[in-house]
Structures are given as C-alpha cells and as structure tokens.
Design a protein around this motif. Structure first.
Motif, short mmCIF file in Angstrom:
data_model
loop_
_atom_site.label_atom_id
_atom_site.label_comp_id
_atom_site.label_asym_id
_atom_site.label_seq_id
_atom_site.Cartn_x
_atom_site.Cartn_y
_atom_site.Cartn_z
N GLU A 1 -5.47 14.11 -14.78
CA GLU A 1 -4.59 15.22 -15.10
C GLU A 1 -4.52 16.21 -13.94
OE1 GLU A 1 -2.54 15.75 -17.66
OE2 GLU A 1 -3.06 13.74 -18.27
N LYS A 2 -5.60 16.35 -13.21
CA LYS A 2 -5.58 17.26 -12.06
C LYS A 2 -5.26 16.47 -10.80
CE LYS A 2 -10.52 16.76 -11.96
NZ LYS A 2 -11.78 17.29 -12.10
N TRP A 3 -4.53 17.08 -9.88
CA TRP A 3 -4.11 16.34 -8.70
C TRP A 3 -5.10 16.44 -7.57
CZ3 TRP A 3 -2.15 18.94 -4.26
CH2 TRP A 3 -1.93 20.29 -4.44
N SER B 1 0.83 -1.20 0.00
CA SER B 1 0.00 0.00 0.00
C SER B 1 0.87 1.25 0.00
CB SER B 1 -0.92 -0.02 1.22
OG SER B 1 -1.74 1.13 1.22
N LEU B 2 1.91 1.27 0.81
CA LEU B 2 2.81 2.42 0.84
C LEU B 2 3.61 2.54 -0.44
CD1 LEU B 2 4.14 2.22 4.50
CD2 LEU B 2 2.59 3.93 3.52
N ARG B 3 3.91 1.41 -1.06
CA ARG B 3 4.68 1.41 -2.32
C ARG B 3 3.95 2.19 -3.41
NH1 ARG B 3 4.28 -1.69 -6.77
NH2 ARG B 3 6.14 -1.93 -8.03
N THR B 4 2.62 2.14 -3.39
CA THR B 4 1.85 2.83 -4.42
C THR B 4 2.08 4.33 -4.39
OG1 THR B 4 -0.13 3.05 -3.03
CG2 THR B 4 0.05 1.06 -4.40
N LEU B 5 2.50 4.87 -3.27
CA LEU B 5 2.79 6.30 -3.19
C LEU B 5 4.04 6.68 -3.97
CD1 LEU B 5 2.05 6.97 0.56
CD2 LEU B 5 0.74 7.82 -1.38
N PHE B 6 4.92 5.71 -4.21
CA PHE B 6 6.20 6.01 -4.83
C PHE B 6 6.32 5.49 -6.26
CE2 PHE B 6 6.74 5.82 -0.25
CZ PHE B 6 7.21 7.10 -0.02
N TYR C 1 -8.27 7.31 -3.40
CA TYR C 1 -7.00 6.59 -3.33
C TYR C 1 -6.33 6.82 -1.98
CZ TYR C 1 -2.00 5.92 -4.00
OH TYR C 1 -0.70 5.55 -3.82
N LEU C 2 -6.27 8.08 -1.56
CA LEU C 2 -5.65 8.41 -0.28
C LEU C 2 -6.41 7.78 0.88
CD1 LEU C 2 -3.32 9.96 0.98
CD2 LEU C 2 -4.79 11.96 1.09
N ILE C 3 -7.73 7.78 0.82
CA ILE C 3 -8.55 7.15 1.86
C ILE C 3 -8.24 5.67 1.95
CG2 ILE C 3 -10.92 6.43 2.42
CD1 ILE C 3 -11.82 9.22 1.66
N PHE C 4 -8.15 4.99 0.81
CA PHE C 4 -7.88 3.55 0.84
C PHE C 4 -6.46 3.23 1.34
CE2 PHE C 4 -11.61 3.19 -2.00
CZ PHE C 4 -12.32 2.29 -1.22
N VAL C 5 -5.51 4.09 1.05
CA VAL C 5 -4.17 3.89 1.60
C VAL C 5 -4.23 4.00 3.12
CG1 VAL C 5 -1.85 4.89 1.80
CG2 VAL C 5 -2.88 4.60 -0.45
N ALA D 1 4.07 12.65 1.04
CA ALA D 1 4.39 11.77 -0.09
C ALA D 1 3.30 11.86 -1.16
CB ALA D 1 4.55 10.33 0.39
N PHE D 2 2.06 11.95 -0.74
CA PHE D 2 0.95 12.03 -1.69
C PHE D 2 1.01 13.33 -2.49
CE2 PHE D 2 -3.45 13.14 -2.79
CZ PHE D 2 -3.76 12.04 -3.57
N VAL D 3 1.24 14.45 -1.82
CA VAL D 3 1.32 15.73 -2.52
C VAL D 3 2.52 15.75 -3.46
CG1 VAL D 3 1.74 18.21 -2.19
CG2 VAL D 3 0.06 17.02 -0.77
#
Length: 134
Positions: A28-30, A16-21, A38-42, A123-125
């Motif tokens: 296209e928009k962040w 799960s943490l790997r997906t951040l990297f 995605y962030l909630i599921f992480v 990491a997400f930002v």
C-alpha cells in the motif's frame, strides 16, 4: 549463435523494463523494502543485460569500448565480461568515469542504456504514485 544470444538478452531487458509499466501493487505504501528491492533487481537486470551485450560484441571482434589497450582478437572471456559489466554499470548510473570510452556501434548502445538509466527512476515513481491512486 551471436544473434540468438543478443535476442535473448534484449528479451530479458525488455521484460524487466515492462514490469515498470504493468500495474502491480507491491504494498500500500510506495516507499517500502519490497519496492526498493524491486528497483534494485530491475537495475541489476539492465546492467548485466547490457554488459552481456557489450561482451558479445567484444568477443565477436566488434569493439564497443576502448579500454586503453590495443585491440586484440584473443579476448579473455571473464576479463571482457568483468570490464563490460563495469562499463554498463558506469553508463547506467552516471555519465561514465572516462577510463572506458564507447566506440563504433557502442556509442549508440551507450545512448540507449543511459536513456534507460535516467528514465527508470521517473517511471518507478510514476508507477508507484499511480498504483496508490487505484
């Protein structure tokens, strides 16, 4: 069985943490609903994963938190799971409410979870900004 379950839970947390990297463009928009989900599921994966780790330790007679009750060898699984996930969530999203206190090996586990909880937004930002530039 304890070590197999512990390894499996750690694997899911790491993935799960790997997906951040890993570079991946959701939109296209962040700032989007997909990125928010995605962030909630992480966060949910991390919270439940650490909650399961706390439950494993508690159920195997290795106390990781003190809930104000006398330690007992007769743990109710669902009560322990519920308390462990609550403890994990409070640790991940804040510095704790004070009703549960980490003890023993739990102090080190809590430090790791708190560190992850504080670094996920950064990491997400960073990932979202870098994905926009590619």
């Amino acid at each position: 069985m304890f070590y197999v379950l512990l390894a499996l839970i750690l694997f899911f947390i790491a993935m799960s943490l790997r997906t951040l990297f890993v570079p991946y463009r959701v939109k296209e928009k962040w700032v989007s609903f997909e990125n928010f989900m995605y962030l909630i599921f992480v966060y949910i994966t991390i919270m439940i994963g650490f909650g399961l780790i706390y439950t494993l330790f508690q159920m195997n007679g290795i106390p990781v938190y003190n809930d104000g009750q006398t330690p007992s060898l007769n743990y109710d699984f669902f009560h322990t799971l519920h308390t462990s996930i609550y403890f994990s969530g409070v640790t991940l999203f804040s510095v704790g409410f004070g009703d549960l206190m980490p003890i023993g090996i739990g102090r080190m586990i809590v430090l790791i979870e708190a560190l992850i909880g504080y670094t996920i937004p950064a990491a997400f930002v960073t990932r979202a900004v870098l994905d926009l530039n590619h």
